[in-house]
Design a protein around this motif. Structure first.
Motif, short mmCIF file in Angstrom:
data_model
loop_
_atom_site.label_atom_id
_atom_site.label_comp_id
_atom_site.label_asym_id
_atom_site.label_seq_id
_atom_site.Cartn_x
_atom_site.Cartn_y
_atom_site.Cartn_z
N MET A 424 0.82 -1.21 0.00
CA MET A 424 0.00 0.00 0.00
C MET A 424 0.86 1.26 0.00
O MET A 424 0.55 2.24 -0.68
CB MET A 424 -0.95 -0.02 1.20
CG MET A 424 -2.00 -1.12 1.12
SD MET A 424 -3.10 -0.91 -0.31
CE MET A 424 -4.28 0.24 0.41
N GLU A 427 2.18 1.74 -3.49
CA GLU A 427 1.18 2.16 -4.48
C GLU A 427 0.67 3.57 -4.22
O GLU A 427 0.51 4.35 -5.15
CB GLU A 427 -0.02 1.19 -4.51
CG GLU A 427 -1.09 1.70 -5.49
CD GLU A 427 -2.12 0.65 -5.88
OE1 GLU A 427 -1.90 -0.55 -5.66
OE2 GLU A 427 -3.15 1.06 -6.44
N HIS A 428 0.42 3.91 -2.97
CA HIS A 428 -0.30 5.15 -2.68
C HIS A 428 0.56 6.27 -2.12
O HIS A 428 0.11 7.41 -2.06
CB HIS A 428 -1.46 4.87 -1.72
CG HIS A 428 -2.48 3.92 -2.26
ND1 HIS A 428 -3.33 4.26 -3.27
CD2 HIS A 428 -2.76 2.63 -1.95
CE1 HIS A 428 -4.11 3.22 -3.56
NE2 HIS A 428 -3.79 2.22 -2.76
N ALA A 431 -0.81 9.18 0.23
CA ALA A 431 -2.27 8.99 0.28
C ALA A 431 -2.65 7.85 1.22
O ALA A 431 -3.76 7.84 1.78
CB ALA A 431 -2.81 8.73 -1.13
N ILE B 174 -0.69 14.58 -2.72
CA ILE B 174 -1.04 13.16 -2.83
C ILE B 174 -1.51 12.84 -4.24
O ILE B 174 -1.92 13.73 -4.99
CB ILE B 174 -2.13 12.73 -1.82
CG1 ILE B 174 -3.45 13.46 -2.09
CG2 ILE B 174 -1.67 12.91 -0.39
CD1 ILE B 174 -4.65 12.83 -1.38
N ARG B 175 -1.44 11.56 -4.56
CA ARG B 175 -2.03 11.05 -5.79
C ARG B 175 -3.11 10.05 -5.39
O ARG B 175 -2.92 9.25 -4.48
CB ARG B 175 -0.98 10.37 -6.67
CG ARG B 175 0.19 11.28 -7.05
CD ARG B 175 1.03 10.68 -8.15
NE ARG B 175 0.34 10.78 -9.42
CZ ARG B 175 0.45 11.83 -10.26
NH1 ARG B 175 1.25 12.84 -9.98
NH2 ARG B 175 -0.23 11.85 -11.38
N SER B 185 -7.81 -1.21 -4.37
CA SER B 185 -6.69 -0.97 -3.48
C SER B 185 -6.95 0.23 -2.58
O SER B 185 -6.54 1.36 -2.88
CB SER B 185 -5.45 -0.75 -4.35
OG SER B 185 -4.34 -0.45 -3.55
N LEU B 189 -10.07 7.64 -2.38
CA LEU B 189 -9.79 9.06 -2.13
C LEU B 189 -10.03 9.90 -3.38
O LEU B 189 -10.36 11.08 -3.30
CB LEU B 189 -8.34 9.25 -1.68
CG LEU B 189 -7.94 8.57 -0.37
CD1 LEU B 189 -6.51 8.97 -0.01
CD2 LEU B 189 -8.88 8.95 0.76
#
Lengths: 457, 457
Positions: A424, A427-428, A431, B174-175, B185, B189
């Motif tokens: 996670m 990937e994020h 975020a 953030i993305r 996943s 958001l």
């Protein structure tokens, strides 16, 4: 303040609908993949939203973890009570409350399974499309943002849940979304809860979108010389705008298992399985256009049927691919994983996974919902072999990292559960911390499905 | 710690790209509806994500409100700095960064307008469908979860924004989302930020979904004897599964204004305007099926064209309906509002609004994207008449409450801004408090577009 106290108080509240029987607990600790049986301390069977709210409030007071349970078909340990506590079995909340034929939606309780809903809808001319294979509950499917074979045409649970009712970690009951087809009214809490895997709220009611049953349905199978040929035919089909209802890739290993398990005699080569929905003329036109594309990519036999029985046999076999594959090695367990990449990168993603399997001590099969860029790999393991498990984890790890490198996601439809937590942050990025902030805000005691999706210190 | 300090420090950071000139401030205080000009204290023109982040951090230190600004076409006061502070004009972040033809997506900065994106895409065979009428920026459209005439076929910004980059209230970047077509996943958001109207984050980049340009496009207009006839023809069209690309209702008042403004000679009666996308045969079949349905509902003349120039003239006039209506009374302002209801309740919702207008001192027109159950009412006001404004507010209030009573939402596509705040508690109940909790978590100082969507004490 303890799990023991919680169970004692829940017994007083629920009577026989709170069970600590070993068989019941064990059933709620099972899963389809590689996790050992992980029984919760108790299982509750609520019957109303108010009862769910009362259970949640009680568990909050006692700091007792609550893990919602549908039918246990999730694949990354989502529904396992790794930290003990209560399994909240929603199977008694299984009523179809309203069917609005004119608005093409239905209001259901979370314990209704997708097949039951479709049986109820049969006479209406409508159907609920999301089809992950397993006959999962709609609550579980919403919680994991499930999709499956026909998301390429009809969308995932994100698009097909219009509204929901849910119990928050402090027992408040909220409604999110609306039966109106669109809304710009405030933050999209409906989609925050869909896919939150029971970590933010317990879903107690769903309004789902229905679709018109297609006038005609036809199915096709097509073998290809190479993996790349099949995948590229899929990519070109999508790019051409052919509105396929399903387009599934199965590698040669899947086909072999499939032949053995279901008595087919398909050539042991990579295949695409397709389904077309539309008017009689429309499905024929779609199939013809696909046939032309397939020919350009080394198709080796294109079979087409609009016979319902033959079609159902085909798709039922496809849905049992996982069990067919497991049956190849009696006593084996399967470790299965899914990723999703931009469709332009799909061929290289699948070819990399295939090359990894070829060089591995394990046998593995690849199949997937390739119209979305989504595919699965299943590895067969000897459950008593740590080397097997280690090797499967190594291959899965490579596949996840490759999906990210190709601009994709580590899970297209299985969800995070516990299994994908290690990816996670990659990937994020930041975020993921924002997700944890939201979790802390809505569940400050971390009682709703703790240890899943986010990490809370 | 003050707005004045913030402006001084922003001038040092941005030089001439921070303006306090009266004309610039006034431009960023204007709006298309009934709010008085509400200039911000200053306007900043950032050029990079890093610059946006630095501005946000500085404003957080100084407790200076930040109101993102696209081109100012929002209709509920979203982009007005009612509490003073900084208008963050995103127009210099207007680059189209990547077009992935094979994946059918594009990565753009938020200041790109939808028409410019479509001009750039013309040669690719792809287009971006979301069309709210105004040539809004994609950042603004995402922030308000915009939709418009063809959402019935292609979805809203919710479905057409795949991923985004955003700056949070503390300056973190953030993305959210992914270029993969689906993902399970983690929390969604991306959809939390889409529709949050700049209150949770400033969008600095968007990945949008593209669609294949249809092989053939045709347009149709059809007059009906009654409002109910037109609306019921629409309902039946949707229920029949005819994949209309647009289906717009215009009442007789709209048609009259439209004839005057654009030189048409349509019968002054309720109309449906439609657009069909598909193959040459497909659009003809869709139009024929619609024609049959329309006949059953009292259609009085069905005109059909596949001529591009005629079609563009028709839709351009439809898009200018608001201005056409305003032109009916020189010097007037319009108060416009939108609601969305389940389609089975659409006829009664529109008929109730029409009855209210008929009994009112104001003239009003009704039009809308009725395939979604979404419609708009515009009332013409003398801007110097408190009685006019009061009457328009009374009618709007009745319409909002009626939409909720019919199971709908107080805004299908305009958003909450400031105008719909009074209805949020009625529509969302406790969920509105949850929205406020999320706002407090992500923007504890309440500096991002304060006073919009949620109420923070």
């Amino acid at each position: 303040m303890s799990i023991e106290n919680a169970i004692e108080r829940l017994e007083a509240m629920l009577g026989p609908r709170l069970s600590t029987a070993a068989a019941i607990r064990e059933h709620h600790g099972r899963n389809e993949t590689y996790y050992p049986v992980t029984p919760p301390d108790a299982v509750a069977f609520p019957e109303t939203t108010e009862e769910v709210a009362a259970i949640v409030r009680l568990c909050a007071e006692e700091r007792c973890p609550i893990v919602p349970w549908g039918v246990g078909t999730s694949l990354e340990g989502h529904a396992l009570a790794f930290e003990g506590g209560l399994s909240l079995d929603m199977s008694r909340m299984d009523r179809i409350l309203e069917v609005h034929e004119a608005d093409m939606d239905a209001v259901v309780q979370p314990g209704v399974t997708r097949k039951r809903l479709n049986e109820e809808l049969r006479a209406t001319g409508l159907f609920f499309p999301v089809d992950p294979g397993a006959d999962a509950t709609l609550g579980g499917m919403a919680a994991t943002r499930a999709s499956g074979t026909n998301a390429v045409r009809y969308g995932t649970m994100r698009e097909n849940v219009l509204a929901l009712e849910a119990v928050l970690a402090d027992g408040r009951v909220i409604r999110a979304g609306t039966r109106a087809r669109k809304s710009s009214s405030g933050y999209d809490l409906k989609n925050l809860i869909v896919g939150s895997e029971g970590t933010l709220a317990v879903i107690t009611e769903l309004t789902v979108r229905l679709h018109g049953q297609p006038e005609a349905v036809s199915a096709a199978t097509c073998a290809f010389e190479t993996v790349g040929g099949a995948v590229n035919a899929c990519i070109e089909t999508i790019q051409s705008g052919i509105p396929v209802a399903r387009i599934e890739f199965l590698d040669a290993a899947s086909i072999a298992a499939f032949n053995d398990y279901a008595g087919f005699d398909l050539p042991v080569r990579p295949h695409l399985f397709l389904e077309f929905h539309g008017s009689e003329a429309g499905v024929a036109e779609q199939a013809a256009r696909f046939g032309e594309i397939a020919d350009e990519h080394g198709a080796q036999g294109f079979r087409w049927t609009s016979d319902a029985q033959e079609r159902n046999r085909l798709w039922s076999a496809r849905h049992n691919a996982y069990f067919a594959f497991k049956a190849q090695r009696p006593g084996a367990r399967a470790l299965t994983t899914d990723v999703c990449v931009p469709i332009s990168r799909l061929a290289e993603a699948i070819e990399a996974a295939a090359a990894d399997i070829a060089q591995s001590r394990l046998s593995g099969s690849i199949l997937g919902h390739v119209g979305d860029g989504n595919f699965h790999v299943a590895y067969l393991l000897d459950p008593d072999s740590p080397e097997d498990l280690e090797e499967a984890r190594r291959l899965t790890h490579r596949m996840n990292l490759n999906a990210l490198a190709l601009g994709g996601t580590v899970t297209g439809e299985h969800g995070v559960g516990r299994g994908k937590i290690p990816y996670m942050a990659a990937e994020h990025g930041e975020a993921w911390q924002v997700m944890a902030q939201i979790k802390r805000t809505l569940d400050p005691l971390n009682i709703l499905n703790p240890g899943k999706v986010v990490q809370i210190n």
